[in-house]
Enzyme design. Sequence first.
Site, short mmCIF file in Angstrom:
data_model
loop_
_atom_site.label_atom_id
_atom_site.label_comp_id
_atom_site.label_asym_id
_atom_site.label_seq_id
_atom_site.Cartn_x
_atom_site.Cartn_y
_atom_site.Cartn_z
N TRP A 325 -16.26 -35.70 0.90
CA TRP A 325 -17.73 -35.80 1.04
C TRP A 325 -18.16 -37.26 1.08
O TRP A 325 -19.11 -37.62 1.78
CB TRP A 325 -18.41 -35.09 -0.13
CG TRP A 325 -19.91 -35.22 -0.14
CD1 TRP A 325 -20.81 -34.38 0.46
CD2 TRP A 325 -20.68 -36.23 -0.80
NE1 TRP A 325 -22.10 -34.82 0.22
CE2 TRP A 325 -22.05 -35.95 -0.54
CE3 TRP A 325 -20.37 -37.35 -1.57
CZ2 TRP A 325 -23.08 -36.75 -1.04
CZ3 TRP A 325 -21.39 -38.15 -2.06
CH2 TRP A 325 -22.73 -37.84 -1.79
N HIS A 326 -17.44 -38.11 0.35
CA HIS A 326 -17.83 -39.51 0.26
C HIS A 326 -17.57 -40.30 1.54
O HIS A 326 -18.21 -41.33 1.76
CB HIS A 326 -17.11 -40.19 -0.91
CG HIS A 326 -17.69 -39.86 -2.24
ND1 HIS A 326 -17.32 -38.73 -2.95
CD2 HIS A 326 -18.63 -40.48 -2.99
CE1 HIS A 326 -18.01 -38.69 -4.08
NE2 HIS A 326 -18.81 -39.74 -4.12
N GLY A 327 -16.66 -39.85 2.37
CA GLY A 327 -16.45 -40.60 3.60
C GLY A 327 -15.25 -40.12 4.39
O GLY A 327 -14.36 -39.43 3.86
N PHE A 478 -22.70 -42.99 2.68
CA PHE A 478 -22.21 -41.64 2.46
C PHE A 478 -23.23 -40.58 2.85
O PHE A 478 -22.95 -39.42 2.84
CB PHE A 478 -21.81 -41.44 1.00
CG PHE A 478 -20.81 -42.47 0.52
CD1 PHE A 478 -19.77 -42.87 1.33
CD2 PHE A 478 -20.95 -43.04 -0.73
CE1 PHE A 478 -18.87 -43.84 0.89
CE2 PHE A 478 -20.05 -44.01 -1.18
CZ PHE A 478 -19.01 -44.41 -0.36
#
Length: 478
Positions: A325-327, A478
């Site tokens: 989800w963060h990248g 993000f």
Amino acid sequence: MLFNSIDFAVFLPIIFILYWFVTSKNLKLQNLLIVFSSYIFYGWWDWRFLSLIIFSTVIDYFIGINLSKQENQNKRKMLLWTSILVNLGFLGFFKYYNFFLDNFITAFSFFGTEINVNSLNIILPVGISFYTFQTLSYTIDVYKRKIKPTKNFIAFSAFVSFFPQLVAGPIERATNLLPQFYTKRDFDYSKAVDGMRQILWGLFKKIVIADNCAQYANTIFNNSSDYSGSTLMLGAVFFTFQIYGDFSGYSDIAIGTSRLFGFNLKQNFAFPYFSRDIAEFWRRWHISLSTWFRDYLYIPLGGSRGGTWNKIRNIFIIFLVSGFWHGANWTFIVWGALNALYFLPIFLTNNNRNNLDIVAYGKYLPSLKEFLLMLSTFGLTVFAWIFFRANNVEHAINYIASIFSTSFFSIPEIKPKSIILLICIFIAIEWFGREGKYAISNIFNIRKRFYRWSFYVFICLLIFLYQGKQQEFIYFQF
């Protein structure tokens, strides 16, 4: 629009005056002002991406209404999956298209087949990961009949686009935030003062701590081959405080700004670096995201029910997805897997809920055991953040290998005495304020006004002195 910019310093008072002095007698006008100001706030960055927010708002608004009218379970599922696919489709395209394409090409190249496909020059819309999850939680909760869908399109639009937390959270649930748009809001002086105090502390975290740490962390990480192990260790510690000051600072400003307008957002950080184990850390770090994955992914997968292998699978899934989800980079996936490995021994031995209280509650200092537990947890966290910050997995591995070399015992080549002093002051304030919602929430308990205002002036002075080192908020990417 950045919270730490002149633009926002002008924008906020104007909206505040219009909100309380022009539209205060009409709830619909107040909500409409919030929608309008939120679109200005977001469009300040790139007005073209407003269409994504508006489209997502319209889709989920009508899906919510139709879910309440529909009794056929198959059709209800179809409506839910429409919302999921539309929202995650946008997120997947803008955030992960090139990642999957590059890895697809690499996989075929490994087997000797060359594929020539051009990647796209895609701009990642700011905050898309946050508002996508916020709208998804609404349709999922309506589908599960946890909440009734709203027929108030203006209120729903305000809920989706609410400017204080639109770009980087907290990720609010409709059960908490949406009803606040239905009820009349009266100006509360004490709530506004508390909001200003939290904004002040958030700006201190961002401008004084995060932005200063960022300068040294960026220098060290971007030139890691030039530095000794001790300097690289220092760089990892700087990034650890940078990401905390940056992200929790944003949350503090968002929550404080919301209070100015009569809204209550949920706490997003609860002094995570004072955690005594990794399970406690994840209960205190980015709470809105952790609880989102718990409620909408971990529990539907079966949670902690079932056999040992099911539990291990579910833990790894939730941490890997959280990392992804963060990248769109393997470093985030490795970071998630590493935290899963940290968490599993505690979870499988049923020790993951040992530390639910505030560390050293009611005491000035922790016990030796508590201190060692906090230190070890902090060390594990710093180690994991190296993968989070590194350019790629190879960079992270080389960085770690250089730390654990003989040069680790040398004197660091970078000696930023002022920022180390600031970090020590920051830790002390956070420690003595850890029993509040944010570090200086109880400063008002100091009876003598002179001492309170001396502290405020001190914080403002530091913010003014260090404002020239402005860095963009980390979580914007993000």
